[in-house]
Design an enzyme around this catalytic site. Structure first.
Site, PDB file in Angstrom:
ATOM      1  N   ILE A   1       0.836  -1.203   0.000  1.00  0.00           N
ATOM      2  CA  ILE A   1       0.000   0.000   0.000  1.00  0.00           C
ATOM      3  C   ILE A   1       0.868   1.248   0.000  1.00  0.00           C
ATOM      4  O   ILE A   1       1.856   1.330   0.734  1.00  0.00           O
ATOM      5  CB  ILE A   1      -0.906   0.034   1.255  1.00  0.00           C
ATOM      6  CG1 ILE A   1      -1.711  -1.262   1.351  1.00  0.00           C
ATOM      7  CG2 ILE A   1      -1.820   1.244   1.241  1.00  0.00           C
ATOM      8  CD1 ILE A   1      -2.313  -1.491   2.717  1.00  0.00           C
ATOM      9  N   CYS A   2       0.495   2.215  -0.817  1.00  0.00           N
ATOM     10  CA  CYS A   2       1.179   3.499  -0.766  1.00  0.00           C
ATOM     11  C   CYS A   2       0.264   4.493  -0.065  1.00  0.00           C
ATOM     12  O   CYS A   2      -0.668   5.014  -0.651  1.00  0.00           O
ATOM     13  CB  CYS A   2       1.493   3.973  -2.180  1.00  0.00           C
ATOM     14  SG  CYS A   2       2.553   5.405  -2.219  1.00  0.00           S
ATOM     15  N   LEU A   3       0.492   4.682   1.214  1.00  0.00           N
ATOM     16  CA  LEU A   3      -0.337   5.615   1.972  1.00  0.00           C
ATOM     17  C   LEU A   3       0.584   6.325   2.959  1.00  0.00           C
ATOM     18  O   LEU A   3       1.317   5.671   3.706  1.00  0.00           O
ATOM     19  CB  LEU A   3      -1.449   4.839   2.701  1.00  0.00           C
ATOM     20  CG  LEU A   3      -2.439   5.673   3.518  1.00  0.00           C
ATOM     21  CD1 LEU A   3      -3.230   6.604   2.612  1.00  0.00           C
ATOM     22  CD2 LEU A   3      -3.403   4.776   4.279  1.00  0.00           C
TER      23      LEU A   3
END
Lengths: 500, 199
Positions: B91-93
């Protein structure tokens, strides 16, 4: 006859025991203190239950004055005659200052001691406790109302209001926390005061400090210096105020004299408002209060865990004013810890590491280099033009650009070797200790094989999945770079090989 | 595992279990081991999105330095989303990286991930292929995401056309997931997907 002897000896024995125990009782109750006068120091033993007038009577003949001519000063306050020594938080070997009342002041002194409310003449540390906990009981309402108007988020008075509402509960004593260099640990501190100019403890304050900035910053509170130094005399004659200088002493060991000071850790406070630790959610007696607007606090265990976690990731910041420090773990703005002695709470091993990282960070930010040789890691400040660097410590000669052994010509092209990366975030710093050469040869080889240096600070970096966009994890560097080009991250990298 | 992390997770676990989101079945949290180092999260696809009706399972690993470092979270359920890798579930958060703050909790993480499903950020992608499709052909993206939700997350909206194309590739001896990835990447152009698979 025998019976007589037996009863005689047993009564003698009992008497001896009686004498011994009472003598022991007396010894326990003697307080040895020093009296500092203009003429010199006098050491006296007193009963803590006696009052200040008793001390005056003891001291007066020794310096050839009448008891009425004397003024006893302790911790920024003149002590009233009827104050019991025990109430003054006076430790063994404490120093009381006795000065001769100056003729002009006699009148004021008499009026002060004749008022029924002579408790105002308690020493500062005690009156601060009173101030904080008997706020609603009246006698000092004037100073409290001033305090409330000026109270800020870090005001000592914040806590007063809460306690005042809670009057029925048993009043707790306010503690100041310090790092004591003698005990080498966090201890409770005692607030003391001296003259800002001549550093004499024969000094009385005109008002009590109302918050931490009054205590920590210089020239906040005015007072009267009773020492006969020429400088302070001149100031007094010009009717200018002298200033108080506050400092702290450790309350756990016997005072080693006037220079025995402890560093105030102002962010460690008693948890009077029952705030919850933001990390473990526990409510503890003592808290670390971060200097942020939201009043975030942690318990001391979590503060230590926080420091250790950030230290092992090299995530401390080199603040231009405060030094190598941390901010609130909630990421609040402007919340850096000002007094870096708070990091003394770390154990020896971690404090030593903190110290080393701080030094290294300072060297790097000053444009210096660290010797890449294992076991060395010496900080080197060299001429920026100079490529051939010689470590003064281990004599290793290396190239400034690639940190390899010195060579003629351009540096070797970086080896392109892919990692057997697992999934995860971009840019993981593999081994922060490598910079100090702590690793052995095997781990050194591993680091060489699976990492690439950050193009800006040369920190070996491992990519364990994700995109080619790397952000240097070293706090203070945070350079954006491309894993493929090993240069700064550009839009071209993004268009061409963002994901490899 | 450090005591602080375990203690904290214990509390957070209780917080999530008692939260109204759990009551509404929007999020779910289970323990994977007894020492609170690994958990299994579940979020419901938000209404009015391509993920509606799907349940997405997450792997949550708690580092020893929690809560001073973020938990490591990835999607176990395969999902078609610009900020989530269709291959690894990474995840890119920002809050799972540098914007993490110690005051955040597993509950806020789960809710933030749910919010990410409602509002993708294609300019900060984790999956380049999905991000490109999102920017160039958002209708095609929705269709694909809905299809993946149906195929992997139990979503109710089946797309017979997509299923048919996948079946044709499967009949040619291609593994189903591989076929789905190829078709999704080429905007369901069967010819180009076949070409890529056999090249």
């Amino acid at each position: 006859m025998l019976r007589f002897f037996i009863s005689f000896f047993s009564s003698l024995f009992q008497m001896m025991i009686h004498i011994l125990t009472t003598k022991k009782h007396i010894i326990q109750n003697v307080l040895s203190i020093y009296i500092k006068t203009t003429g010199g120091n006098i050491s006296i033993d007193i009963d803590p239950k006696c009052d200040v007038s008793h001390i005056k009577k003891m001291v007066a003949p020794q310096i050839g004055l009448q008891p009425e001519e004397l003024k006893v000063i302790f911790a920024g306050k003149e002590l009233g005659d009827d104050i019991i020594i025990e109430e003054c938080d006076l430790g063994q070997q404490s120093i009381l200052h006795v000065v001769k009342i100056k003729p002009g002041n006699v009148q004021s002194k008499i009026s002060a001691s004749s008022t029924p409310n002579s408790k105002t003449l308690m020493p500062l540390c005690e009156s601060l406790d009173d101030l904080m906990f008997s706020a609603s009981s009246g006698s000092r309402t004037a100073s409290i109302s001033i305090g409330n108007e000026t109270s800020t988020s870090d005001s000592l008075l914040d806590e007063i209001e809460v306690v005042a509402n809670n009057e029925k509960s048993k009043p707790k004593k306010v503690h100041f926390y310090v790092y004591c260099p003698t005990c080498k640990k966090l201890t409770q501190g005692k607030l003391r005061v001296r003259c800002h100019f001549c550093k004499s403890g024969a000094f009385t304050v005109h008002s009590d400090p109302q918050n931490w900035s009054h205590v920590l910053e210089s020239k906040q509170i005015t007072g009267t210096c009773e020492n006969d130094s020429e400088f302070c005399e001149n100031i007094l004659q010009n009717k200018e105020p002298t200033f108080a200088e506050f400092y702290f002493k450790c309350s756990e060991h016997i005072s080693l004299g006037e220079n025995d000071q402890a560093v105030p850790l102002d962010l460690i406070r008693p948890n009077l408002r029952q705030l919850q630790c933001l990390a473990c959610f526990e409510i503890t007696e003592t808290i670390f209060s971060f200097p942020c607007e939201d009043d975030h606090v942690t318990c001391l265990d979590c503060f230590e865990a926080y420091c250790k976690a950030k230290l092992s990731d090299r995530q401390f910041w080199q603040h231009p004013e405060y030094g190598y420090t941390l901010a609130c773990p909630s990421g609040c703005a402007n919340s850096f810890i000002k007094e870096i002695h708070h990091f003394r709470l770390l154990d020896d091993e971690h404090y030593e590491r903190y110290h080393r990282f701080a030094t290294e960070e300072f060297v790097l930010q000053s444009g210096g280099l660290l010797c890449p040789q294992p076991g060395c890691g010496m900080g080197i400040l060299a001429d920026p033009e100079c490529i051939r660097i010689t470590c003064q410590n281990c004599k290793y000669v290396f190239c400034r650009n690639c940190l390899q052994g010195y060579h003629i010509g351009s540096c070797d092209p970086p080896e392109i070797q892919e990692t057997s990366g697992t999934s995860g975030d971009c840019g993981t710093e593999l081994n922060c200790d490598n910079r100090n050469g702590a690793g052995d040869d095997a781990s050194r080889t591993t680091i060489k094989v699976i990492t690439k240096p950050c193009p800006s600070c040369k920190t070996p970096t491992e990519r364990d999945g994700g995109c080619m966009h790397m952000v240097c994890t070293r706090a203070g560097c945070q350079f954006h770079w491309c894993w493929v080009c090993q240069t700064e991250w550009t839009r071209e990298c993004m268009g061409d090989h963002w994901f490899g | 595992m450090a005591n602080i992390a375990a203690q904290r997770i214990k509390r957070e676990f209780k917080e999530v279990i008692r939260s109204e989101e759990v009551a509404k079945c929007a999020i779910k949290l289970d323990l994977v081991d007894n020492n609170y180092t690994e958990l299994r999260g579940e979020i419901a696809g938000p209404p009015d999105t391509a993920y509606e009706g799907g349940n997405f399972v997450l792997e949550i690993k708690v580092p020893e330095t929690y809560p001073f470092n973020p938990p490591k979270v990835r999607f176990i359920t395969k999902i078609w989303h610009p900020n989530i890798s269709s291959v690894t579930g990474a995840i890119c958060l920002d809050i799972l990286k540098d914007q993490w703050a110690a005051a955040m909790t597993l509950r806020t993480v789960l809710l933030s991930l749910q919010a990410l499903l409602s509002a993708a950020e294609p300019d900060d992608p984790q999956d380049a292929v999905v991000a490109r499709q999102y920017k160039e052909n958002v209708e095609m993206f929705r269709l694909t995401a809905r299809h993946w939700t149906n195929a992997y997350a139990g979503g109710p909206n089946a797309n017979p056309e997509c299923d048919e194309k996948i079946k044709r590739l499967v009949d040619m001896g291609i593994e189903e997931h591989q076929a789905r990835v190829a078709l999704s990447s080429y905007n369901w152009d069967l010819e180009r997907a076949t070409e890529q698979l056999f090249s």
